[in-house]
Write an enzyme that holds these catalytic residues in place. Structure first.
Site, PDB file in Angstrom:
ATOM      1  N   ASP A 185     -10.479   9.369  10.690  1.00  0.00           N
ATOM      2  CA  ASP A 185     -10.391   8.989   9.273  1.00  0.00           C
ATOM      3  C   ASP A 185     -11.056   7.642   9.030  1.00  0.00           C
ATOM      4  O   ASP A 185     -10.562   6.801   8.284  1.00  0.00           O
ATOM      5  CB  ASP A 185      -8.909   8.945   8.828  1.00  0.00           C
ATOM      6  CG  ASP A 185      -8.779   9.045   7.305  1.00  0.00           C
ATOM      7  OD1 ASP A 185      -7.664   8.749   6.789  1.00  0.00           O
ATOM      8  OD2 ASP A 185      -9.783   9.374   6.636  1.00  0.00           O
ATOM      9  N   GLY A 231       0.852  -1.199   0.000  1.00  0.00           N
ATOM     10  CA  GLY A 231       0.000   0.000   0.000  1.00  0.00           C
ATOM     11  C   GLY A 231       0.877   1.233   0.000  1.00  0.00           C
ATOM     12  O   GLY A 231       2.039   1.172   0.413  1.00  0.00           O
ATOM     13  N   SER A 232       0.323   2.339  -0.496  1.00  0.00           N
ATOM     14  CA  SER A 232       1.095   3.584  -0.408  1.00  0.00           C
ATOM     15  C   SER A 232       0.128   4.761  -0.333  1.00  0.00           C
ATOM     16  O   SER A 232      -0.989   4.703  -0.854  1.00  0.00           O
ATOM     17  CB  SER A 232       1.999   3.728  -1.625  1.00  0.00           C
ATOM     18  OG  SER A 232       1.177   3.891  -2.768  1.00  0.00           O
ATOM     19  N   LYS A 290       5.180   0.108   7.993  1.00  0.00           N
ATOM     20  CA  LYS A 290       4.700   1.385   7.434  1.00  0.00           C
ATOM     21  C   LYS A 290       5.866   2.371   7.467  1.00  0.00           C
ATOM     22  O   LYS A 290       6.296   2.804   8.551  1.00  0.00           O
ATOM     23  CB  LYS A 290       3.508   1.899   8.253  1.00  0.00           C
ATOM     24  CG  LYS A 290       2.915   3.199   7.742  1.00  0.00           C
ATOM     25  CD  LYS A 290       1.685   3.616   8.556  1.00  0.00           C
ATOM     26  CE  LYS A 290       1.128   4.954   8.135  1.00  0.00           C
ATOM     27  NZ  LYS A 290      -0.019   5.386   8.992  1.00  0.00           N
ATOM     28  N   PHE A 297       2.144  10.193   2.450  1.00  0.00           N
ATOM     29  CA  PHE A 297       3.386  10.321   3.224  1.00  0.00           C
ATOM     30  C   PHE A 297       3.965   8.976   3.634  1.00  0.00           C
ATOM     31  O   PHE A 297       4.975   8.926   4.314  1.00  0.00           O
ATOM     32  CB  PHE A 297       3.130  11.140   4.506  1.00  0.00           C
ATOM     33  CG  PHE A 297       2.593  12.516   4.255  1.00  0.00           C
ATOM     34  CD1 PHE A 297       1.345  12.888   4.734  1.00  0.00           C
ATOM     35  CD2 PHE A 297       3.310  13.428   3.506  1.00  0.00           C
ATOM     36  CE1 PHE A 297       0.843  14.153   4.491  1.00  0.00           C
ATOM     37  CE2 PHE A 297       2.815  14.698   3.250  1.00  0.00           C
ATOM     38  CZ  PHE A 297       1.575  15.066   3.752  1.00  0.00           C
ATOM     39  N   ALA A 298       3.300   7.877   3.252  1.00  0.00           N
ATOM     40  CA  ALA A 298       3.781   6.588   3.764  1.00  0.00           C
ATOM     41  C   ALA A 298       3.643   5.499   2.713  1.00  0.00           C
ATOM     42  O   ALA A 298       2.783   5.580   1.826  1.00  0.00           O
ATOM     43  CB  ALA A 298       2.978   6.190   5.008  1.00  0.00           C
TER      44      ALA A 298
HETATM   45  C1  LIG Z   1      -2.498  -7.079   2.968  1.00  0.00           C
HETATM   46  C2  LIG Z   1      -2.528  -5.565   3.067  1.00  0.00           C
HETATM   47  C3  LIG Z   1      -2.762  -4.801   1.904  1.00  0.00           C
HETATM   48  C4  LIG Z   1      -2.756  -3.393   1.962  1.00  0.00           C
HETATM   49  C5  LIG Z   1      -2.518  -2.771   3.190  1.00  0.00           C
HETATM   50  C6  LIG Z   1      -2.309  -3.535   4.358  1.00  0.00           C
HETATM   51  C7  LIG Z   1      -2.297  -4.939   4.317  1.00  0.00           C
HETATM   52  C8  LIG Z   1      -2.120  -2.601   5.413  1.00  0.00           C
HETATM   53  C9  LIG Z   1      -1.887  -2.709   6.791  1.00  0.00           C
HETATM   54  C10 LIG Z   1      -1.786  -1.554   7.556  1.00  0.00           C
HETATM   55  C11 LIG Z   1      -1.894  -0.267   6.971  1.00  0.00           C
HETATM   56  C12 LIG Z   1      -1.768   0.994   7.784  1.00  0.00           C
HETATM   57  C13 LIG Z   1      -2.123  -0.157   5.594  1.00  0.00           C
HETATM   58  C14 LIG Z   1      -2.230  -1.303   4.839  1.00  0.00           C
HETATM   59  N1  LIG Z   1      -2.466  -1.432   3.507  1.00  0.00           N
HETATM   60  C15 LIG Z   1      -2.629  -0.316   2.569  1.00  0.00           C
HETATM   61  C16 LIG Z   1      -4.086  -0.120   2.199  1.00  0.00           C
HETATM   62  C17 LIG Z   1      -4.902   0.250   3.415  1.00  0.00           C
HETATM   63  N2  LIG Z   1      -6.072   1.006   3.059  1.00  0.00           N
HETATM   64  C18 LIG Z   1      -1.541  -1.992   8.922  1.00  0.00           C
HETATM   65  O1  LIG Z   1      -1.394  -1.304   9.918  1.00  0.00           O
HETATM   66  N3  LIG Z   1      -1.513  -3.349   8.946  1.00  0.00           N
HETATM   67  C19 LIG Z   1      -1.717  -3.830   7.677  1.00  0.00           C
HETATM   68  O2  LIG Z   1      -1.737  -5.007   7.392  1.00  0.00           O
END
Ligand SMILES: Cc1ccc2c(c1)c1c3c(c(C)cc1n2CCCN)C(=O)NC3=O
Length: 273
Positions: free
Chosen positions: A139, A20-21, A42, A24-25
């Site tokens: 959010d 994921g992106s 992250k 800022f992260a």
């Molecule tokens: C398998 C998967 C796919 C996309 C993920 C994540 C896990 C994910 C995760 C988190 C965050 C902050 C963003 C994440 N993303 C980005 C999309 C979130 N809306 C997180 O905190 N744990 C995750 O597994």
């Protein structure tokens, strides 16, 4: 006082693919070398130059870390470790592999009522934990609600980048969040309270039952106008009377008159399940 680990993250984790992106992260799957366990890493970019649009101030990153450290609940993603490699702060988080609630909803014209209730109840349980510590998410939206895995239908709230501790005396009035889901007080630059999250629960509930978004307009301005006018309607096919009563007591302009998390958990629409 040194808050974050400064040794290279690669010593402790194998960094795998990007999952994921955001602005800022970047989030990448990673594997802890000692245990073989998977986590989400992250990578949050630090602002290099004051005033530059890229990256976050260290104090904003520390706020998210300090909030996550206070939370410990089945329906909230856990924080395990934090590294600082100079350019980025890296949060080692619980990995949830079932995908976003947003994707689960995609292509469906809403969920069965019992399924929606089961999801909303878990969101409310996570919120109950947060609100008991005066922490507001700010959010809440289907992209930030993730399924632990496709089988169990268990949910976790993620992404506390906009979260704040409220009732600290100082008013929070910054514009935050995603237009479709933000409460009127955010648009009107009024004090943010725990009730701000409950408005978003109302929008998400409407979303889960109908697949539609109650206030979405063709432009951000139109969406904001719909929100501040509380201008939405129920088409009776997707909403039972109880569901309409639950949602209409959350989509209330005055935050003080909205159902609290406790009142939501006691509401007949939730308790019927
Ligand atoms: C398998 C998967 C796919 C996309 C993920 C994540 C896990 C994910 C995760 C988190 C965050 C902050 C963003 C994440 N993303 C980005 C999309 C979130 N809306 C997180 O905190 N744990 C995750 O597994």
């Amino acid at each position: 006082m040194k808050q974050f680990k400064s040794e290279p993250i690669e010593m402790d984790y194998i960094i795998a693919e990007e999952i994921g992106s955001g602005q800022f992260a970047t989030v990448r799957r990673c594997i802890e070398r000692s245990s073989g366990k998977e986590f989400a890493a992250k990578f949050v970019r630090k602002k290099r130059i004051i005033g530059s649009r890229r990256g976050l101030l260290l104090e904003d990153i520390e706020r998210e870390v300090n909030i996550l450290k206070k939370l410990n609940h089945d329906n909230i993603v856990k924080l395990f470790n934090v590294y600082d490699n100079g350019n980025e702060v890296i949060l080692i988080l619980e990995l949830v592999k079932g995908g976003e609630l947003f994707d689960y909803l995609a292509g469906k014209e809403g969920l069965e009522e019992t399924q929606a209730i089961a999801f909303i109840k878990q969101i409310l349980l996570g919120l109950d934990h947060m609100h008991s510590k005066n922490i507001v998410h700010l959010d809440l939206k289907p992209e930030n609600i993730m399924l632990l895995d496709k089988e169990t239908q268990r949910l976790k709230l993620i992404d506390f980048g906009l979260s704040r501790v409220v009732n600290t005396g100082s008013d929070i009035r910054e514009i935050l969040g995603t237009p479709e889901f933000v409460a009127p007080e955010i648009i009107n630059y009024e004090p943010i309270t725990l009730a701000t999250d409950l408005w978003s629960v109302g929008v998400i509930t409407y979303n889960l039952l109908s697949g539609a978004s109650p206030f979405l307009g063709d432009t951000k301005q139109e969406t904001f106008a719909n929100i501040t006018a509380v201008d939405y309607f129920f088409d009776s096919t997707h909403f039972s009377d109880l569901a309409q009563h639950f949602i209409s007591n959350l989509l209330v302009k005055d935050g003080r008159k909205r159902l609290t998390v406790d009142q939501c958990l006691q509401h007949d629409w939730i308790k019927q399940n």
